[in-house]
Design a protein around this motif. Structure first.
Motif, PDB file in Angstrom:
ATOM      1  N   HIS A  97      -6.819  -5.872   2.256  1.00  0.00           N
ATOM      2  CA  HIS A  97      -5.239  -5.218   2.279  1.00  0.00           C
ATOM      3  C   HIS A  97      -4.392  -6.052   2.893  1.00  0.00           C
ATOM      4  O   HIS A  97      -3.207  -6.294   2.360  1.00  0.00           O
ATOM      5  CB  HIS A  97      -5.510  -3.847   3.079  1.00  0.00           C
TER       6      HIS A  97
ATOM      7  N   ASN B 205       0.828  -1.135  -0.201  1.00  0.00           N
ATOM      8  CA  ASN B 205       0.163  -0.107   0.144  1.00  0.00           C
ATOM      9  C   ASN B 205       0.914   1.229   0.014  1.00  0.00           C
ATOM     10  O   ASN B 205       1.699   1.510   0.968  1.00  0.00           O
ATOM     11  CB  ASN B 205      -1.039  -0.067   1.429  1.00  0.00           C
TER      12      ASN B 205
ATOM     13  N   LEU C 265      -3.060  -1.634  -6.444  1.00  0.00           N
ATOM     14  CA  LEU C 265      -3.687  -2.183  -5.260  1.00  0.00           C
ATOM     15  C   LEU C 265      -5.273  -2.000  -5.100  1.00  0.00           C
ATOM     16  O   LEU C 265      -5.986  -3.010  -5.236  1.00  0.00           O
ATOM     17  CB  LEU C 265      -3.289  -1.630  -4.002  1.00  0.00           C
ATOM     18  N   LYS C 266      -5.576  -0.770  -5.231  1.00  0.00           N
ATOM     19  CA  LYS C 266      -7.197  -0.582  -5.097  1.00  0.00           C
ATOM     20  C   LYS C 266      -7.909  -1.478  -6.224  1.00  0.00           C
ATOM     21  O   LYS C 266      -9.021  -1.850  -6.044  1.00  0.00           O
ATOM     22  CB  LYS C 266      -7.325   0.836  -5.069  1.00  0.00           C
TER      23      LYS C 266
ATOM     24  N   GLU D 216     -12.289  -4.405   4.061  1.00  0.00           N
ATOM     25  CA  GLU D 216     -11.200  -3.678   3.492  1.00  0.00           C
ATOM     26  C   GLU D 216      -9.839  -3.801   3.956  1.00  0.00           C
ATOM     27  O   GLU D 216      -8.803  -4.311   3.295  1.00  0.00           O
ATOM     28  CB  GLU D 216     -11.470  -2.042   3.617  1.00  0.00           C
TER      29      GLU D 216
ATOM     30  N   LYS E  53      -0.951  -8.076   0.640  1.00  0.00           N
ATOM     31  CA  LYS E  53       0.299  -7.760   1.184  1.00  0.00           C
ATOM     32  C   LYS E  53       1.162  -8.787   0.662  1.00  0.00           C
ATOM     33  O   LYS E  53       2.553  -8.510   0.356  1.00  0.00           O
ATOM     34  CB  LYS E  53       0.349  -7.781   2.944  1.00  0.00           C
TER      35      LYS E  53
END
Length: 442
Positions: A324, A32, A247-248, A320, A328
């Protein structure tokens, strides 16, 4: 110079930002990138460089996403063979970052392509050592036999690490600050200190690797007793050599459904008490109920990169954060869906009669799922069968079922996963989790 250390505790990972005269470099960023953008904004700085000390095995880096967002130059050793836009950064190369000079130093050993970054600002020196030099230890040399397309034998890398430690740091000052990519708890070494930084002088005095010793003695020490290698390490090396997706965008593609059911490989992140009261048949309980739990490590050790799986979460509000965490290590690509459960048709976990177990241990088949290095240091139960958790999905079918089975680890966290795996594999067996009660037998 201004240096900011960022820590991600579940993976014991350190990343860094260096700022000088409105320019910023990011070193070994985690998946992130938002915290680096925020730090740059707070310091009125522009991110102009992203430096990778090597293609990491234990986490996915955001170097390519930062490049796409900021147009910063990515630097890494040419030996890495990167498949993304980059500039080579090897011994003899340097970058000017405001008043700071960043020089590359090839320090192979953990991997063939490892570099150390030497940052100087006047009389001040800082070393960003990646996985070469840790506080109290050095990086393990056995990952590239099983991790990534670029293979190297552990003996060759151990010898490279000896040469790096004994020759590459010689001309650097004792007061140089040492900033590694990992701290205690990482699987990239075996005896890392709790300290987040050190000086080169302290490491020369205290780190075993700097002690005067023969090459053979050094190699024997570094090769002996290293931790297991999780399934995901090779996958992450290859992902980092290519560059991870945004990522998103990646996690936004994953479906979410409330109050439903699922089949196939199911990972249930809820706390063990809730899980044992009711879960879907075949679920594996890898708890992620604290911010410091080793969820990522055990997810990537139990689930293989080619496995498709469903994630059961406790509350919609936590979706969420859990996505995340999965990202990773780059596992969002094989995550089919995220769900919460209907309170019906649930499996319950049998509760162990602890007193009966204490009084009649021979009436049970005891399974020790600790890491092999832990088992080698001593058993809690003399007749326990050895089935390390990272291998358990493959070996559980070898456990005899003529007695009730009791699964234990060292503290209770891993046995929640282990007992659920054994129950999943040995469907008709009676399986108990010793859980935290294991402390009564140590």
């Amino acid at each position: 110079m201004t240096i900011k250390q960022f820590e991600y505790k579940p993976l014991a990972h350190f990343s860094y930002a260096i700022v000088s005269d409105g320019e910023m470099a990011v070193i070994d960023p985690e998946r992130n990138p938002e915290q680096y953008y925020a730090f740059a904004k707070a310091n009125n700085a522009k991110i102009v460089a992203v430096i990778e000390t090597h293609p990491h095995a234990d986490f996915v880096s955001s170097h390519l996403e930062i490049y796409n967002h900021t147009n910063a130059t990515i630097y890494n050793s040419e030996k890495l063979g990167a498949d993304y836009p980059h500039h080579s950064f090897d011994s003899g190369d340097q970058i000017q970052l405001g008043a700071i000079t960043l020089k590359a130093l090839n320090t192979p050993g953990h991997s063939p392509d490892s570099i150390t970054i030497i940052a100087t600002d006047g009389k001040d020196t800082a070393l960003f050592t990646g996985d070469t030099l840790f506080i109290g230890d050095v990086g393990r040399p056995d990952l590239r036999e099983k991790a990534g397309n670029m293979r190297a034998k552990r003996e060759e890398l151990a010898e490279m690490m000896y040469e790096s430690i004994t020759t590459k740091f010689t001309d650097l000052p004792d007061d140089a600050l040492v900033y590694p990519a990992h701290g205690a708890g990482s699987l990239c070494g075996k005896n890392l200190s709790d300290a987040a930084s050190s000086t080169l002088g302290n490491e020369r005095n205290d780190n075993w690797a700097f002690k005067k010793q023969s090459k053979e003695a050094f190699m024997e020490t570094i090769l002996d007793g290293q931790p297991f290698i999780p399934h995901y390490f090779g996958f992450d090396v290859d992902t980092n050599k290519t560059g991870a997706a945004h990522l998103k965008s990646s996690i936004d593609l994953i479906p979410f459904t409330e109050n439903t059911t699922a089949e196939g490989l199911i990972i249930d992140m809820r706390d063990e008490v809730t899980f044992k009261k009711g879960h879907l048949k075949g679920s594996i309980n890898i708890q992620a109920v604290s911010e410091t739990s080793k969820f990522e490590t055990w997810l990537g050790s139990i689930v293989k990169p080619e496995d498709q799986f469903t994630l059961v979460i406790d509350h919609k509000e936590n979706k969420e954060a859990l996505l995340h965490r999965i990202a990773k290590i780059g596992y969002e690509k094989q995550l089919k869906q995220v769900i919460t459960l209907l309170d019906q048709e649930m499996k319950r976990t049998a509760k162990l009669d602890l007193e009966d177990f204490k009084n009649n241990p021979d009436n049970y088949t005891i399974v020790d799922i600790r890491n092999q290095s832990e088992i080698n240091n001593g058993k809690f139960f003399e007749n326990a069968l050895e089935h390390p958790l990272n291998e358990l999905r493959e070996t559980a079918n070898q456990i005899p079922t003529n007695k009730p089975i009791v699964v234990h680890c060292a503290g209770g966290y891993r046995s929640a996963a282990g007992s659920s795996i054994v129950q999943n594999v040995l469907k008709d067996a009676l399986v108990y989790d010793l859980s935290e009660a294991v402390s009564q037998f140590q």
